[in-house]
Design a protein around this motif. Sequence first.
Motif, PDB file in Angstrom:
ATOM      1  N   LEU A  42       0.833  -1.203   0.000  1.00 25.91           N
ATOM      2  CA  LEU A  42       0.000   0.000   0.000  1.00 25.91           C
ATOM      3  C   LEU A  42       0.868   1.254   0.000  1.00 25.91           C
ATOM      4  O   LEU A  42       0.583   2.220  -0.713  1.00 25.91           O
ATOM      5  N   GLN A  43       1.914   1.253   0.802  1.00 29.09           N
ATOM      6  CA  GLN A  43       2.824   2.397   0.856  1.00 29.09           C
ATOM      7  C   GLN A  43       3.466   2.643  -0.507  1.00 29.09           C
ATOM      8  O   GLN A  43       3.550   3.781  -0.969  1.00 29.09           O
ATOM      9  N   ARG A  44       3.936   1.574  -1.157  1.00 29.38           N
ATOM     10  CA  ARG A  44       4.590   1.710  -2.461  1.00 29.38           C
ATOM     11  C   ARG A  44       3.625   2.314  -3.483  1.00 29.38           C
ATOM     12  O   ARG A  44       3.985   3.233  -4.232  1.00 29.38           O
ATOM     13  N   GLN A  45       2.408   1.793  -3.521  1.00 31.40           N
ATOM     14  CA  GLN A  45       1.422   2.269  -4.494  1.00 31.40           C
ATOM     15  C   GLN A  45       1.010   3.713  -4.214  1.00 31.40           C
ATOM     16  O   GLN A  45       0.904   4.538  -5.133  1.00 31.40           O
ATOM     17  N   PHE A  46       0.793   4.023  -2.945  1.00 31.73           N
ATOM     18  CA  PHE A  46       0.381   5.371  -2.557  1.00 31.73           C
ATOM     19  C   PHE A  46       1.410   6.416  -2.963  1.00 31.73           C
ATOM     20  O   PHE A  46       1.084   7.433  -3.583  1.00 31.73           O
ATOM     21  N   ARG A  47       2.674   6.185  -2.632  1.00 33.42           N
ATOM     22  CA  ARG A  47       3.711   7.167  -2.941  1.00 33.42           C
ATOM     23  C   ARG A  47       3.995   7.250  -4.437  1.00 33.42           C
ATOM     24  O   ARG A  47       4.349   8.303  -4.953  1.00 33.42           O
ATOM     25  N   ASP A  48       3.840   6.140  -5.139  1.00 35.24           N
ATOM     26  CA  ASP A  48       4.014   6.149  -6.587  1.00 35.24           C
ATOM     27  C   ASP A  48       2.964   7.052  -7.231  1.00 35.24           C
ATOM     28  O   ASP A  48       3.280   7.885  -8.092  1.00 35.24           O
ATOM     29  N   GLU A  49       1.720   6.919  -6.796  1.00 36.49           N
ATOM     30  CA  GLU A  49       0.612   7.665  -7.389  1.00 36.49           C
ATOM     31  C   GLU A  49       0.573   9.123  -6.958  1.00 36.49           C
ATOM     32  O   GLU A  49       0.226  10.002  -7.748  1.00 36.49           O
ATOM     33  N   THR A  50       0.910   9.400  -5.712  1.00 42.86           N
ATOM     34  CA  THR A  50       0.713  10.755  -5.185  1.00 42.86           C
ATOM     35  C   THR A  50       1.985  11.591  -5.104  1.00 42.86           C
ATOM     36  O   THR A  50       1.914  12.818  -5.081  1.00 42.86           O
ATOM     37  N   ALA A  51       3.157  10.951  -5.048  1.00 42.17           N
ATOM     38  CA  ALA A  51       4.406  11.705  -4.895  1.00 42.17           C
ATOM     39  C   ALA A  51       5.400  11.428  -6.012  1.00 42.17           C
ATOM     40  O   ALA A  51       6.412  12.129  -6.115  1.00 42.17           O
ATOM     41  N   GLY A  52       5.148  10.418  -6.832  1.00 45.66           N
ATOM     42  CA  GLY A  52       6.039  10.122  -7.942  1.00 45.66           C
ATOM     43  C   GLY A  52       7.400   9.602  -7.525  1.00 45.66           C
ATOM     44  O   GLY A  52       8.404   9.881  -8.173  1.00 45.66           O
ATOM     45  N   ILE A  53       7.455   8.822  -6.418  1.00 52.77           N
ATOM     46  CA  ILE A  53       8.708   8.244  -5.937  1.00 52.77           C
ATOM     47  C   ILE A  53       8.486   6.777  -5.599  1.00 52.77           C
ATOM     48  O   ILE A  53       7.353   6.326  -5.418  1.00 52.77           O
ATOM     49  N   VAL A  54       9.570   6.033  -5.489  1.00 56.93           N
ATOM     50  CA  VAL A  54       9.534   4.661  -5.003  1.00 56.93           C
ATOM     51  C   VAL A  54       9.741   4.716  -3.494  1.00 56.93           C
ATOM     52  O   VAL A  54      10.663   5.385  -3.015  1.00 56.93           O
ATOM     53  N   SER A  55       8.892   4.033  -2.744  1.00 57.63           N
ATOM     54  CA  SER A  55       8.899   4.188  -1.286  1.00 57.63           C
ATOM     55  C   SER A  55       8.859   2.840  -0.586  1.00 57.63           C
ATOM     56  O   SER A  55       8.180   1.912  -1.033  1.00 57.63           O
ATOM     57  N   MET A  56       9.559   2.760   0.539  1.00 57.91           N
ATOM     58  CA  MET A  56       9.523   1.565   1.388  1.00 57.91           C
ATOM     59  C   MET A  56       9.957   1.962   2.796  1.00 57.91           C
ATOM     60  O   MET A  56      10.613   2.991   2.986  1.00 57.91           O
ATOM     61  N   PRO A  57       9.604   1.172   3.804  1.00 52.12           N
ATOM     62  CA  PRO A  57      10.040   1.491   5.167  1.00 52.12           C
ATOM     63  C   PRO A  57      11.551   1.375   5.319  1.00 52.12           C
ATOM     64  O   PRO A  57      12.177   0.515   4.710  1.00 52.12           O
ATOM     65  N   LEU A  58      12.116   2.263   6.129  1.00 52.67           N
ATOM     66  CA  LEU A  58      13.525   2.184   6.518  1.00 52.67           C
ATOM     67  C   LEU A  58      13.662   2.821   7.890  1.00 52.67           C
ATOM     68  O   LEU A  58      13.587   4.045   8.014  1.00 52.67           O
ATOM     69  N   PHE A  59      13.813   1.985   8.912  1.00 57.20           N
ATOM     70  CA  PHE A  59      13.939   2.425  10.308  1.00 57.20           C
ATOM     71  C   PHE A  59      12.546   2.490  10.940  1.00 57.20           C
ATOM     72  O   PHE A  59      11.581   2.916  10.313  1.00 57.20           O
ATOM     73  N   ILE A  60      12.463   2.035  12.173  1.00 55.77           N
ATOM     74  CA  ILE A  60      11.223   2.179  12.941  1.00 55.77           C
ATOM     75  C   ILE A  60      11.594   2.304  14.408  1.00 55.77           C
ATOM     76  O   ILE A  60      12.566   1.704  14.870  1.00 55.77           O
ATOM     77  N   ARG A  61      10.865   3.108  15.113  1.00 57.42           N
ATOM     78  CA  ARG A  61      11.156   3.315  16.535  1.00 57.42           C
ATOM     79  C   ARG A  61      10.012   2.813  17.407  1.00 57.42           C
ATOM     80  O   ARG A  61       8.902   2.569  16.934  1.00 57.42           O
ATOM     81  N   THR A  62      10.295   2.679  18.671  1.00 51.64           N
ATOM     82  CA  THR A  62       9.285   2.358  19.671  1.00 51.64           C
ATOM     83  C   THR A  62       8.520   3.646  19.994  1.00 51.64           C
ATOM     84  O   THR A  62       8.747   4.681  19.380  1.00 51.64           O
ATOM     85  N   ALA A  63       7.630   3.587  20.983  1.00 53.02           N
ATOM     86  CA  ALA A  63       6.876   4.780  21.369  1.00 53.02           C
ATOM     87  C   ALA A  63       7.827   5.895  21.780  1.00 53.02           C
ATOM     88  O   ALA A  63       8.842   5.664  22.447  1.00 53.02           O
ATOM     89  N   GLU A  64       7.510   7.110  21.379  1.00 51.37           N
ATOM     90  CA  GLU A  64       8.366   8.253  21.688  1.00 51.37           C
ATOM     91  C   GLU A  64       8.155   8.761  23.113  1.00 51.37           C
ATOM     92  O   GLU A  64       7.209   8.370  23.796  1.00 51.37           O
ATOM     93  N   VAL A  65       9.054   9.622  23.539  1.00 41.10           N
ATOM     94  CA  VAL A  65       8.824  10.427  24.739  1.00 41.10           C
ATOM     95  C   VAL A  65       7.716  11.413  24.397  1.00 41.10           C
ATOM     96  O   VAL A  65       7.717  12.003  23.315  1.00 41.10           O
TER      97      VAL A  65
END
Length: 359
Positions: A138-161
């Motif tokens: 879903l992320q790949r398709q969304f960013r392709d259609e709306t932002a014209g880029i190839v997109s994927m997750p890179l890095f994720i954090r736990t709950a913030e302060v």
Amino acid sequence: MTKLEVSRRKAMAGIGVGAGVLAAPAIVSTAAAQTMNWKMATAWPGGPLMDIGAKAFAEKIAFMTDGRVKVQVFPGGALGNALKVPETVKNGIAEMGHTWMGYDWGADTTTCLLGGYAGSFDTERMLHWLYEDGGVALQRQFRDETAGIVSMPLFIRTAEVFLHSRKAVRTLADMKGLKLRSAGAWLDMAREMGAAPVTTAGGEIYPALERGVIDATEWGTLWENLSPGFYKVAKYLIIPGVHQPTAPFELCVNKAAWAKLSERDQKMVEATAKLVTFESWTRIGQEDAKSLEVYKKAGNEIIELAPEVQYETKRVALEWAAKQAATNAWFKKVLDSQLAFEKQWQGADRWRKVMVKEG
């Protein structure tokens, strides 16, 4: 076997590439053999997002592709606006970028669902949704259609302060008029809860907090917030991060640059991004567990938000999401997927967690 070689084998196994490929003769196409010297724009001045996110990816992708893809990482603002990395990438100023998608919420609020917001589930569930329940696609398709880029997750954090603050914040009354730095959809939600939020790039937060231009800031997790040193000029540390239960970050790639990669190297990029994402999660979780003591020794007062603030945050978030879904087809598509996943996992803690007495 070196640590990077172990990482490569784990990553390839994670995307279903067997040992046969790893052991195959070194016969590659002209496209695969071509060396790509790419620039990566980021939104970060430094810290864990740079070190175990952007730079970790650059190091690993060079190894995974046997040097065919080399990435030079630039700090926020060096190649363009630190809050507009996808625009920098789309325009070809950099072939790659590392950012938090929620910065683009003004263009499309769907980015908040993919970058995490106050109504999101926790990080473990987010990882399952992304990689096992269609979120990445879903992320790949969304960013392709709306932002014209190839997109994927890179890095994720736990709950913030929730906040590093110059003022004590416990209740909804304490939120009234509070000048806090934030980003994404939380700007709207915090405003609805009575605060006076503003947004700014990461490198500008410390001086604003030090001079009293803002009363408080949110940024990252317990460990991530040690390096920018907010606790040195704000004595109150407010937890938990109900405004951001999770935060997946984004690797964006210029479409023309992506097309120049061989299919094998495209898969290597995807595998490396996934590997770094999981490694960032485990690293941050472990470091968070050790960091609270640092704040205590520095003289910070640790404040846990009153239940009324936590409940109100979730209520406001879900109400906000429902409004977005009513007018944004992409938002509704992603939200429906996440809500269906959440329903499937309802009550999961009953069979996944065991009660233990701490202390």
